[in-house]
Design a protein around this motif. Structure first.
Motif, PDB file in Angstrom:
ATOM      1  N   ARG A  22     -53.833  37.361  -7.831  1.00 17.18           N
ATOM      2  CA  ARG A  22     -54.529  37.831  -6.633  1.00 17.18           C
ATOM      3  C   ARG A  22     -55.994  38.153  -6.943  1.00 17.18           C
ATOM      4  O   ARG A  22     -56.871  38.041  -6.095  1.00 17.18           O
ATOM      5  N   HIS A  23     -56.259  38.543  -8.195  1.00 13.42           N
ATOM      6  CA  HIS A  23     -57.621  38.875  -8.603  1.00 13.42           C
ATOM      7  C   HIS A  23     -58.311  37.718  -9.323  1.00 13.42           C
ATOM      8  O   HIS A  23     -59.414  37.889  -9.856  1.00 13.42           O
ATOM      9  N   GLY A  24     -57.653  36.561  -9.367  1.00 17.77           N
ATOM     10  CA  GLY A  24     -58.264  35.388 -10.003  1.00 17.77           C
ATOM     11  C   GLY A  24     -58.462  35.535 -11.500  1.00 17.77           C
ATOM     12  O   GLY A  24     -59.365  34.928 -12.090  1.00 17.77           O
ATOM     13  N   VAL A  25     -57.605  36.350 -12.132  1.00 20.49           N
ATOM     14  CA  VAL A  25     -57.747  36.609 -13.576  1.00 20.49           C
ATOM     15  C   VAL A  25     -56.916  35.594 -14.364  1.00 20.49           C
ATOM     16  O   VAL A  25     -55.778  35.301 -14.006  1.00 20.49           O
ATOM     17  N   LEU A  26     -57.495  35.067 -15.467  1.00 19.84           N
ATOM     18  CA  LEU A  26     -56.730  34.238 -16.397  1.00 19.84           C
ATOM     19  C   LEU A  26     -56.096  35.159 -17.439  1.00 19.84           C
ATOM     20  O   LEU A  26     -56.770  36.009 -18.012  1.00 19.84           O
ATOM     21  N   SER A  27     -54.795  34.980 -17.663  1.00 16.94           N
ATOM     22  CA  SER A  27     -54.073  35.888 -18.559  1.00 16.94           C
ATOM     23  C   SER A  27     -53.373  35.115 -19.682  1.00 16.94           C
ATOM     24  O   SER A  27     -52.694  34.115 -19.433  1.00 16.94           O
ATOM     25  N   GLU A  71     -66.772  38.749 -29.126  1.00 13.56           N
ATOM     26  CA  GLU A  71     -68.160  38.636 -29.603  1.00 13.56           C
ATOM     27  C   GLU A  71     -68.863  37.423 -29.005  1.00 13.56           C
ATOM     28  O   GLU A  71     -70.026  37.501 -28.626  1.00 13.56           O
ATOM     29  N   ARG A  72     -68.113  36.308 -28.916  1.00 10.67           N
ATOM     30  CA  ARG A  72     -68.745  35.063 -28.441  1.00 10.67           C
ATOM     31  C   ARG A  72     -68.863  35.005 -26.915  1.00 10.67           C
ATOM     32  O   ARG A  72     -69.743  34.330 -26.398  1.00 10.67           O
ATOM     33  N   LEU A  73     -67.970  35.678 -26.193  1.00  6.31           N
ATOM     34  CA  LEU A  73     -67.948  35.499 -24.732  1.00  6.31           C
ATOM     35  C   LEU A  73     -68.397  36.720 -23.922  1.00  6.31           C
ATOM     36  O   LEU A  73     -68.513  36.633 -22.707  1.00  6.31           O
ATOM     37  N   ARG A  74     -68.620  37.845 -24.592  1.00  5.43           N
ATOM     38  CA  ARG A  74     -68.802  39.091 -23.821  1.00  5.43           C
ATOM     39  C   ARG A  74     -69.983  39.058 -22.857  1.00  5.43           C
ATOM     40  O   ARG A  74     -69.998  39.786 -21.869  1.00  5.43           O
ATOM     41  N   GLY A  96     -63.872  25.795 -36.413  1.00 10.58           N
ATOM     42  CA  GLY A  96     -62.834  25.560 -35.408  1.00 10.58           C
ATOM     43  C   GLY A  96     -62.882  26.501 -34.204  1.00 10.58           C
ATOM     44  O   GLY A  96     -62.199  26.268 -33.209  1.00 10.58           O
ATOM     45  N   LEU A  97     -63.705  27.550 -34.277  1.00 12.17           N
ATOM     46  CA  LEU A  97     -63.746  28.493 -33.142  1.00 12.17           C
ATOM     47  C   LEU A  97     -64.241  27.820 -31.862  1.00 12.17           C
ATOM     48  O   LEU A  97     -63.804  28.173 -30.765  1.00 12.17           O
ATOM     49  N   ASP A  98     -65.139  26.845 -32.020  1.00 12.00           N
ATOM     50  CA  ASP A  98     -65.661  26.158 -30.830  1.00 12.00           C
ATOM     51  C   ASP A  98     -64.546  25.426 -30.070  1.00 12.00           C
ATOM     52  O   ASP A  98     -64.573  25.361 -28.842  1.00 12.00           O
ATOM     53  N   ASP A  99     -63.563  24.891 -30.806  1.00  5.13           N
ATOM     54  CA  ASP A  99     -62.447  24.201 -30.135  1.00  5.13           C
ATOM     55  C   ASP A  99     -61.624  25.198 -29.321  1.00  5.13           C
ATOM     56  O   ASP A  99     -61.171  24.915 -28.216  1.00  5.13           O
ATOM     57  N   TRP A 100     -61.406  26.374 -29.898  1.00 10.54           N
ATOM     58  CA  TRP A 100     -60.684  27.438 -29.190  1.00 10.54           C
ATOM     59  C   TRP A 100     -61.459  27.858 -27.946  1.00 10.54           C
ATOM     60  O   TRP A 100     -60.893  27.983 -26.855  1.00 10.54           O
ATOM     61  N   LEU A 101     -62.772  28.041 -28.089  1.00  8.30           N
ATOM     62  CA  LEU A 101     -63.585  28.477 -26.949  1.00  8.30           C
ATOM     63  C   LEU A 101     -63.645  27.392 -25.881  1.00  8.30           C
ATOM     64  O   LEU A 101     -63.691  27.692 -24.689  1.00  8.30           O
ATOM     65  N   ALA A 102     -63.580  26.130 -26.312  1.00 10.78           N
ATOM     66  CA  ALA A 102     -63.576  25.021 -25.343  1.00 10.78           C
ATOM     67  C   ALA A 102     -62.264  25.027 -24.554  1.00 10.78           C
ATOM     68  O   ALA A 102     -62.254  24.847 -23.332  1.00 10.78           O
ATOM     69  N   TRP A 103     -61.138  25.241 -25.248  1.00 13.06           N
ATOM     70  CA  TRP A 103     -59.832  25.315 -24.572  1.00 13.06           C
ATOM     71  C   TRP A 103     -59.856  26.449 -23.538  1.00 13.06           C
ATOM     72  O   TRP A 103     -59.464  26.272 -22.376  1.00 13.06           O
ATOM     73  N   LEU A 104     -60.370  27.595 -23.999  1.00 19.01           N
ATOM     74  CA  LEU A 104     -60.431  28.775 -23.133  1.00 19.01           C
ATOM     75  C   LEU A 104     -61.356  28.530 -21.932  1.00 19.01           C
ATOM     76  O   LEU A 104     -61.019  28.878 -20.793  1.00 19.01           O
ATOM     77  N   LEU A 116     -60.480  28.844 -18.032  1.00 16.68           N
ATOM     78  CA  LEU A 116     -61.217  29.789 -17.181  1.00 16.68           C
ATOM     79  C   LEU A 116     -61.834  29.070 -15.987  1.00 16.68           C
ATOM     80  O   LEU A 116     -61.782  29.573 -14.854  1.00 16.68           O
ATOM     81  N   ALA A 117     -62.375  27.875 -16.245  1.00 17.93           N
ATOM     82  CA  ALA A 117     -63.004  27.107 -15.165  1.00 17.93           C
ATOM     83  C   ALA A 117     -61.960  26.689 -14.132  1.00 17.93           C
ATOM     84  O   ALA A 117     -62.190  26.779 -12.920  1.00 17.93           O
TER      85      ALA A 117
END
Ligand SMILES: Nc1nc2c(ncn2[C@@H]2O[C@H](COP(=O)(O)OP(=O)(O)OP(=O)(O)O)[C@@H](O)[C@H]2O)c(=O)[nH]1
Ligand SMILES: [Mg+2]
Length: 222
Positions: A27-32, A52-55, A202-210, A214-215
């Motif tokens: 209802r709040h459009g949150v990804l969990s 740290e990377r997304l805040r 490899g963190l960039d791959d994780w952030l890309a998945w996320l 999110l999108a």
């Protein structure tokens, strides 16, 4: 037989509660996300690096599940995210009733991404559904590559598998391809990422998945 029926009832009522809670999150459009692994595989480290990377662009909130204490919550707060600690008082997993003690206190309208860090355990957390869109399971290289074969339910219920501590690969016997094969057999199509929170590889791959998830969530929420 009676014991089996009781357990099935417990799991069914937990599933029903998780569904209601997930509807509220939606209802709040949150990804969990429900982050699971054996003890010490690097869940909190991954949460720290993610915060740290997304805040600056993503409003994150973290629910920390631990048997006792607030060490992980303190780490997440220091990284810069809002956090609630749940102590399970001996239980080896989080469940809907425990989350019910935390969720009403969180302002979901001010959150884009909710990460639930489950208790470190590859067995029980797989059985208890939580209000999460994706189950993410971590396997660290020092643990050994036999984990998907030995704990199949966890991997059958995972939407993403992350091999962590890849910086230790030269020092341990860990067969990345064996994990990929086992995961492909247990749940075909599940992506397997590899990363190190120590080196950042490899963190960039994780952030890309996320970022993709999110999108998609944002688009669905309109
Ligand atoms: N070498 C190396 N060590 C790591 C890496 N990620 C985490 N660690 C270390 O592994 C240990 C456990 O990491 P945590 O992030 O606390 O693991 P966890 O899964 O949250 O642990 P529990 O919540 O207790 O289950 C810590 O000492 C981390 O510093 C990594 O990529 N490489
Ligand atoms: Mg932790």
């Amino acid at each position: 037989m009676a014991e089996v029926r009781v357990m099935q009832k417990v799991l069914a009522s937990n599933d029903a509660l998780a569904e209601v809670q997930l509807a509220e999150v939606d209802r709040h459009g949150v990804l969990s996300l429900n982050l699971m692994s054996g003890p010490g595989a690097g869940k909190t480290s991954l949460v720290e690096r993610t915060v740290e990377r997304l805040r600056d662009r993503v409003r994150m909130y973290v629910i920390e599940g631990d048997i006792q204490g607030s060490l992980d919550a303190e780490r997440v707060a220091a990284a810069g995210a809002g956090v609630t600690q749940i102590n399970t008082q001996g239980a080896c997993h989080l469940d809907g009733m425990m989350l019910q003690s935390a969720l009403p206190g969180i302002d979901l309208s001010a959150v884009d991404l909710l990460i639930i860090e489950n208790v470190g355990n590859l067995v029980c957390p797989a059985e208890f559904r939580l209000p999460a869109h994706f189950n993410v399971t971590l396997v660290s290289t020092p643990e050994g590559s036999d984990k998907p074969v030995k704990y199949p339910l966890m991997f059958e219920r995972s939407d993403l598998v992350v091999i962590t501590k890849t910086d230790l690969l030269p020092h341990v016997d860990f067969d990345v391809a064996a994990v990929e094969r086992a995961v492909a057999k247990l749940k075909p199509g599940t992506p397997v990422l590899k990363l190190s929170c120590r080196t950042g590889e490899g963190l960039d791959d994780w952030l890309a998945w996320l970022g993709e998830k999110l999108a998609a969530k944002k688009q669905a929420a309109g």
